[in-house]
Write an enzyme that holds these catalytic residues in place. Sequence first.
Site, PDB file in Angstrom:
ATOM      1  N   LYS A  75       9.541  -0.408  14.183  1.00  0.00           N
ATOM      2  CA  LYS A  75       8.100  -0.844  13.846  1.00  0.00           C
ATOM      3  C   LYS A  75       7.848  -2.323  13.670  1.00  0.00           C
ATOM      4  O   LYS A  75       8.791  -2.997  13.074  1.00  0.00           O
ATOM      5  CB  LYS A  75       7.549   0.058  12.648  1.00  0.00           C
ATOM      6  CG  LYS A  75       5.803  -0.436  12.539  1.00  0.00           C
ATOM      7  CD  LYS A  75       5.454   0.515  11.171  1.00  0.00           C
ATOM      8  CE  LYS A  75       4.081   0.388  10.912  1.00  0.00           C
ATOM      9  NZ  LYS A  75       3.395   0.934   9.769  1.00  0.00           N
ATOM     10  N   SER A 151      -0.818   3.422  10.247  1.00  0.00           N
ATOM     11  CA  SER A 151      -0.554   2.161  11.044  1.00  0.00           C
ATOM     12  C   SER A 151       0.836   2.136  12.074  1.00  0.00           C
ATOM     13  O   SER A 151       0.884   1.412  12.761  1.00  0.00           O
ATOM     14  CB  SER A 151      -0.399   0.903  10.337  1.00  0.00           C
ATOM     15  OG  SER A 151       0.874   1.030   9.323  1.00  0.00           O
ATOM     16  N   SER A 175       0.711   5.687   6.469  1.00  0.00           N
ATOM     17  CA  SER A 175       0.981   5.303   7.587  1.00  0.00           C
ATOM     18  C   SER A 175       2.094   5.842   8.315  1.00  0.00           C
ATOM     19  O   SER A 175       2.279   5.675   9.621  1.00  0.00           O
ATOM     20  CB  SER A 175       1.247   3.993   7.656  1.00  0.00           C
ATOM     21  OG  SER A 175      -0.037   3.239   7.474  1.00  0.00           O
TER      22      SER A 175
END
Length: 499
Positions: A75, A151, A175
Amino acid sequence: MTITQSDYVQLDATAMAALVRNKEISGKELLAAALRQYELVNPQINAVSALLLEHAQRQAPNVSGVLAGVPMLIKEVTQDYAGQSTSYGSRAFGNIVATQHSTIVQRFLDAGAQIFGKTTTPELALKGVTESSAFGITRNPWDVTRTPGGSSGGSAAAVAAGIVPMAGANDGGGSIRIPAACCGLFGLRPSRGRVSVGPAQGEVWDGASSDLVISRSVRDTALALDVQSAAAVGDPFVIARPEQAFSALAVREPGRLRIAVNRLSPLGTAVHSDAVAAVDKTVALLQSLGHEVVEDAPRYDGTELARCYIHMYYGHVAATIAQARSLGACASDFEMLTQILGVLGRAMNAGEYVSSHRKWNQFARVLGDFYTRVDLYLTPTLAQAPIRHGELDLPVWQQAMLGMLLHSGLLNVLARLGITDGLVDQIARDSLSFTPFSQLANLTGTPAMSVPLYWTDEGLPLGVQFCGPFGSEARLLQLANQLETAQPWFKKLPNLALG
């Protein structure tokens, strides 16, 4: 063995690594299959923000490692790859290059993973949807008109679309769990301090955030936790590891558990009938497996918890903008809403921030007492099925008004006078109405997971959340494994992934 795309998407990371260790397939072949899948599906979902292909091809994987040859993505938030920028989904960080691997990245590489790219995220990981001006809209493989959540939405979309069997993720307000629930995947948020976020940071979002992965199988997440669950030098916390590996513990029967269930939003906001149905179906499954399910919930003020969460969130936005500017970025490099949050964060004084942070302990004590009566806590993960793109956007008139206040400097004046306090509460309520159940685990530092046990009549995934006391990852994994065995989900893939 020659691997086809249909073969590739039917393998989890555990199976891939076993094939490499047994020399039935090479890491090079797996990486080639991952890249073919990326080329087939990423143009439709926009899940990968950057390729690290040259690095992956130069890095000879540890062919005896537990992740030998497994293609992986990380990520674009906190998971630094040396020599590359960690953009945080923002133009402001696009030219700031990491000087060393983060601990989580180094451990995945040491275990044999082939990290070949990074996944999209909203700017500064601030939303429960994955849309940014820097990278555009990331789409849900189950329905490209809808969000994959956020996210870690890029990670979830990439896994659901079959590009990789699991991808790096982190969870500061849901997230990992939110995108897992949106994309029909398994997502475990570990206890505070279980996984190192060093060396660049000691805690992310004052300890509210934890790193791990989003995966398609419970055993892959257990394996990732085995790779990651040890303190690094200089970490602020050291959590004792279990006597056995999480992979071994996960396959044990959990025993008869007493599980509390609640379907009501802690904010008093609406919960869709699909989310209620997902919980109800899970309750029936739990009872069929011999567990005791009781109607109960921890007694805390959900609105006050949301306010504390938002205060932390604003404060960190302000600090991150200041950090970026010290490194040469301009305030205008950030999206307008991010700039507005930064103004609200700067308007808080130190005393207000500390007072808000001290309340986290109250929530932790209430939750700790609750877990003396029950083993685990079941809720919806989301208040509704994955929403359509743009559904949470502020109305155009409100965006225009806030933009005018921001650029004129009036917003800063109003914030310092306390006149925007009502706005803060309203933003908190509106922004968390889609995801009101997840922040309790973040502020208390406790583990929680989203399990993909329900699909709506429209064919959209909608996960359910189980929360547990601090350090109870093994118990959560055991229950997840039992549920996965009773109601398998691994072979349930969106048509997009299957070509």
